[in-house]
Design an enzyme around this catalytic site. Structure first.
Site, mmCIF file in Angstrom:
data_model
loop_
_atom_site.group_PDB
_atom_site.id
_atom_site.type_symbol
_atom_site.label_atom_id
_atom_site.label_comp_id
_atom_site.label_asym_id
_atom_site.label_seq_id
_atom_site.Cartn_x
_atom_site.Cartn_y
_atom_site.Cartn_z
ATOM 1 N N ARG A 167 0.783 -1.099 0.105
ATOM 2 C CA ARG A 167 0.103 0.025 -0.018
ATOM 3 C C ARG A 167 1.099 1.285 -0.023
ATOM 4 O O ARG A 167 1.812 1.195 0.706
ATOM 5 C CB ARG A 167 -1.067 -0.045 1.111
ATOM 6 C CG ARG A 167 -1.842 -1.187 1.602
ATOM 7 C CD ARG A 167 -2.960 -0.843 2.224
ATOM 8 N NE ARG A 167 -4.294 -1.524 1.659
ATOM 9 C CZ ARG A 167 -5.069 -0.489 1.173
ATOM 10 N NH1 ARG A 167 -5.063 0.825 1.383
ATOM 11 N NH2 ARG A 167 -6.329 -1.223 0.611
ATOM 12 N N LYS A 193 -0.511 2.182 -8.966
ATOM 13 C CA LYS A 193 -0.823 2.761 -7.869
ATOM 14 C C LYS A 193 -2.457 3.257 -8.225
ATOM 15 O O LYS A 193 -2.938 3.923 -8.901
ATOM 16 C CB LYS A 193 -0.155 3.872 -7.551
ATOM 17 C CG LYS A 193 0.312 3.836 -6.193
ATOM 18 C CD LYS A 193 1.008 5.268 -5.643
ATOM 19 C CE LYS A 193 2.199 4.965 -4.788
ATOM 20 N NZ LYS A 193 2.770 6.438 -4.648
ATOM 21 N N ASP A 231 8.429 12.911 3.283
ATOM 22 C CA ASP A 231 7.925 11.801 3.721
ATOM 23 C C ASP A 231 9.021 10.598 3.504
ATOM 24 O O ASP A 231 8.742 9.236 2.816
ATOM 25 C CB ASP A 231 6.808 10.881 3.270
ATOM 26 C CG ASP A 231 6.010 10.019 4.351
ATOM 27 O OD1 ASP A 231 6.553 9.869 5.375
ATOM 28 O OD2 ASP A 231 5.107 9.288 3.759
#
Ligand code: NAG
Ligand code: NAG
Ligand code: NAG
Ligand code: NAG
Ligand code: NAG
Ligand code: NAG
Ligand code: NAG
Ligand code: NAG
Ligand code: NAG
Length: 851
Positions: free
Chosen positions: A539, A559, A656
């Site tokens: 994920r 995705k 991130d």
């Protein structure tokens, strides 16, 4: 009769077989007592995989004979090296052998030495062996020890081949230059040479006759040549140059070039007419195609516009102009360049009313930095760099470039070129009056804006004060008035952000479908077997990722935005906008997208080795990623991040960065992925604030986690954590309940005890390069410092990682994770995508405030 026939047949077959053996196994070596003869039976030496051959040849129409190396199993056998370039043999009587003294010698028909590898060593030399290798290198080695006595790569002629090491010695100015042929058919040394100019930050220079400069690449910043703006793009083949470190015992460093695809044949050649061509073999066309040549444009010609002139191919009034504040020395003749209009403060005669203000600096953006012959350069910070320039009257400009440091020009500025994008900023020193002129009008604007803003603010303020008063009247409680002021500024900021101007602007420019191929839904359904569970890879930031195989066999990763909920739409948009514009070998590549009905999907290249966490946190796989590979991965991530922060057309904060967002391709090259949280920054913007803090626990810098402030330095922090994890094979969070509180705390403890080595993953500790590992840990400690200002930027990080000579500053103790951990923990909530979200107020959408 039949018997007889059979025998003859078998005999002839046998001899045919013998013949095959003899002709198919071509020699690649020559030993003492063996001869490579020219003439009608001439058979060149052939490298094991037939990539290169060494033998005698005549260039073009010439009948003269030369010993050289050329390509083997392709149609255009371009010559890459010549031994006797200035000393041809007039007939086919040449012989190559190894002399009794152990040197390679080329003799002519009269047994006269035409050329020799001239090595005076004569001990233990009767077992020397010369061999042509698949890299194109001809090496003379000692057979039993493999010690290299001599190699053609150290004596190149006009061609630079991948794997070749060009020696540069800053102390001696030594720079194994390539020398062009005299003409297309005459290999003797011609007018042009190419090499690395090691003075200051090294750069590639093409010299003409009498060592006049013809072209230069711009300074090397440890990742790219600053004067070649497109160099960091994946699409061309220039990425892959590297300056080795540390210097060897003689003080030399080496420039090497390692192509991203070793199967592509590449060569860099200085032509007889002074053009440097970068050529690639195209197997379809069966010929060499040029992917770049230098000088490429009129502006690439060295010093085209004279001193203090700027060359701009898109210039409004011709390609040449003077730097602002400068005027042409002789109108109509650019070779004399420009001169300063107004004297600097230190040049003015105080006794006749000189004086005036301190000199100021004008910034030129996106330029090729001027040549830098007698440099003053150091790792001082930008402010100090400026002060140093002001201190010396002969300083005309300075700049601070990541990966190089502070550069000060105490000389005329020569060979400045204006680029459309890329390049560096240069700060030109001018008398204050030159700058003032421009500032005046600015000041007027600022005053007007300030007055207007004041009026508006006053209005809002009195409104709020009125409401506040009413509230107070109602509640009757006494509150500190300063709270009101803070509230007001906050509400103002959020409203501007909510207007969506930032997002809309980005979107408006962005998704250009011509840039991005669109896949049909049916193709994707087919490729992923209707999104079957077995094909689910994991994920991502906003939904599941599936593996797929397109009809043509290409493997892809898809995705898929988990539709109905509407969650993740922003991240999806963000990713598509950003990544479509980014191209770098260390960033994952977007192949296309698919929008049909409810479905929104992104299609990426498939990464067979999954993500880095799959290896380094898995006890059974840790040993597979040895130190060398880990270091290469670290360097790759650093380069990718540097590209995001600085080298791409946009300036991007990833926000991130973590181990699971580093994917690995088939060759274990790292690729940064997941740009759902990334943000574009404006040119001058250094820091932004976000209402919603999104990221992953353990990787978030203190200022981001606590105040929502993010900048390139918050990525640097995450990179530091990543470094520690890669080195140790432990998750940052895995030590939370230990006495050190986190991996950072533990690393700091070992660092202060001088025991950093113990941090290295025990699985690879024995075989790791200790110096490199300690340097990496030191760099990591610098990256995770509490103060963003004290953390190095990625250019400095890369420089420190790759150069053993850079002295690293002492790191300060990171207190954030160990001391304040609990205070932020309570604010976190885990959302479905494994990301921790903390809201500093009820507004939850991510917005960028301020510009
Ligand atoms: C050159 O040397 C070889 C062997 O050393 C010898 O056989 C040959 O006759 C010589 N040739 C001449 C022209 O001297
Ligand atoms: C270059 O060198 C040659 C000979 O060395 C000399 O004759 C010539 O004047 C020089 N040219 C320049 C431009 O200095
Ligand atoms: C850099 O690349 C862009 C797009 O690929 C191209 O338009 C531009 O001309 C290139 N610039 C130079 C200096 O080669
Ligand atoms: C090299 O320089 C010489 C002397 O100036 C000139 O005659 C010749 O044409 C030059 N060769 C090339 C290929 O430029
Ligand atoms: C040099 O020769 C090459 C190939 O012959 C040609 O493409 C290039 O334009 C020439 N350069 C100059 C400066 O004449
Ligand atoms: C070779 O040239 C053809 C035709 O220009 C081109 O389509 C192809 O992409 C080239 N191949 C490589 C490997 O660059
Ligand atoms: C331009 O200036 C240079 C150097 O001063 C001189 O050699 C040249 O003749 C001048 N050219 C013209 C066209 O005036
Ligand atoms: C400054 O000006 C005065 C008066 O004109 C003159 O005497 C003096 O030589 C000048 N000084 C310099 C350094 O030019
Ligand atoms: C100023 O620059 C010049 C030229 O490089 C140099 O010779 C001189 O030492 C410098 N002066 C100072 C004070 O650094």
């Amino acid at each position: 009769m039949t018997n007889f026939r059979k025998t003859t047949l078998s005999i002839s077959l046998f001899s045919f077989f013998l013949f095959l053996c003899k002709s198919s196994i071509a020699a690649d070596t020559i030993k003492i007592g063996e001869f490579l003869r020219d003439g009608s039976n001439h058979k060149p030496l052939v490298s094991p995989r037939k990539t290169f051959e060494l033998g005698f040849f005549s260039p073009g129409v010439s009948t003269l004979r030369y010993l050289g190396i050329w390509y083997g199993n392709i149609e255009d056998k371009a010559v890459v090296w010549v031994a006797n370039r200035a000393n041809p043999i007039s007939d086919k009587s040449g012989v190559l052998t190894i002399s009794n003294a152990g040197n390679l010698v080329l003799l002519n028909g009269q047994n006269i030495t035409i050329w020799s590898s001239s090595n005076i060593e004569s001990t233990n030399n009767n077992n020397r062996i010369g061999a042509i290798h698949d890299t194109g290198n001809f090496k003379l080695t000692e057979a039993n020890t493999d010690r290299v006595i001599w190699e053609s790569f150290n004596h190149p002629t006009d061609t630079f081949l991948p794997q070749m090491r060009v020696r540069v010695n800053p102390q001696t100015g030594d720079n194994h230059a390539f020398v062009s042929w005299k003409s297309e058919t005459d290999p003797s040394p011609g007018n042009y040479t190419l090499g690395i100019d090691p003075s200051g930050a090294p750069e590639i220079v093409l010299w003409g006759r009498n060592k006049t400069r013809k072209w230069r690449s711009g300074q090397w910043n440890s990742a790219v040549f600053t004067g070649i703006p497109n160099m960091s793009l994946l699409t061309n083949y220039l990425y892959g140059f590297k300056l080795s470190s540390p210097p060897d015992e003689t003080g030399s460093v080496y420039f090497t070039y390692v192509p991203s695809d070793p199967n592509v044949l590449l060569r860099f050649k200085v032509l007889y007419n002074g053009t440097e061509e970068e050529l690639r073999w195209n197997e379809t066309l069966k010929r060499w195609t040029k992917f770049q040549s230098e000088p490429d444009s009129e502006c690439d010609k060295y010093n085209r516009c004279g001193k203090f002139g700027i060359c701009d191919m898109k210039g409004a009034n011709g390609i040449c102009s003077c730097v602002k504040g400068y005027e042409q020395v002789s109108v109509g003749n650019w070779s004399r360049g420009c001169r300063r209009r107004t004297l600097l403060k230190c040049e003015r005669n105080v006794s006749v009313g000189g004086g005036g203000g301190e000199d100021e600096f004008l910034t030129l953006k996106s330029v090729k930095l001027p040549d830098f012959e007698t440099p003053e350069h150091s790792l001082a910070d930008p402010e100090d760099c400026k002060r140093r320039c002001l201190r010396n009257c002969s300083c005309s400009a300075f700049t601070f470039v990541g990966g190089i440091g502070c550069m000060i020009w105490n000389q005329d500025l020569v060979d400045i070129q204006q680029f459309e994008a890329g390049g560096s900023s240069l700060h030109i020193r001018l008398a204050d009056s030159e700058i003032r002129e421009k500032k005046k009008s600015k000041i007027v604007v600022i005053v007007v804006v300030v007055v207007l803003a004041g009026v508006v603010l006053l209005g809002i303020f009195s409104l709020l004060l009125w409401r506040f008063k009413r509230k107070k009247d109602v509640s009757g409680k006494d509150t500190d008035t300063s709270v009101v002021v803070v509230d007001m500024s906050k509400s103002k900021d959020t409203t501007t952000a909510f207007s969506g101007s930032v997002d809309i602007m980005i979107e408006g420019k962005a998704v250009n479908t011509s840039e991005l191929p669109v896949f049909s839904l049916s193709a994707i359904v087919k490729a992923t077997n209707d999104f079957c569970r077995e094909n689910e890879l994991g994920r991502g930031g906003f939904g599941p990722v599936y593996k797929g195989v397109l009809e043509d066999g290409q493997e892809i990763a898809v995705k898929r935005l988990s539709g109905k909920s509407g969650q993740g739409v922003d991240e999806f948009k963000n990713e598509i906008i950003l990544i479509a514009k980014l191209q770098h070998r260390n960033l994952v590549r977007l192949l296309g997208c698919c929008f049909e009905g409810e479905e929104k999907m992104l299609v990426y290249e498939y990464m067979p080795n999954k993500s880095l966490d799959f290896f380094i946190f898995d006890e059974t796989k840790q040993a597979l990623v040895d130190w060398k590979l880990r270091f290469a991965i670290i360097e790759g991530i650093a380069r990718g991040l540097l590209y995001l922060h600085r080298d791409s057309r946009l300036r991007i904060i990833h926000r991130d960065l973590k181990v699971s967002n580093v994917l690995l391709d088939a060759e274990m090259n790292p690729k940064i992925s997941d740009f759902g949280m990334a943000r574009i920054f404006g040119g001058n913007q250094n820091e932004a604030n976000t209402v919603r803090v999104v990221g992953t626990y353990g990787y978030m810098s203190p200022e981001y986690a606590m105040e929502g402030l993010f900048s390139v330095k918050s990525d640097v922090y995450s990179f530091g954590v990543l470094l520690l994890e890669i080195i140790s094979g432990k998750r940052n969070t895995s030590l939370r309940s230990s006495e050190h509180g986190s991996l950072i705390g533990y690393a700091w403890y070992l660092y202060t005890q001088g025991r950093s080595e113990e941090l290295v993953d025990p699985k690879i500790r024995a075989t790791c390069n200790k110096r490199e590992a300690l340097r990496c840990i030191h760099v990591a400690m610098l990256c995770v410092q509490d103060s963003a200002a004290e953390r190095p930027n990625m250019a400095a990080v890369l420089l420190m990682l790759e150069s053993d000579t850079a002295t690293l500053p002492v790191a300060r103790q990171p207190t954030f994770t160990s001391n304040r951990r609990n205070s932020i923990d309570v604010n976190f909530a885990l959302d479905s995508s494994q990301q921790y979200i903390v809201s500093s107020n009820e507004i939850t959408s991510t917005v960028v405030l301020g510009r």
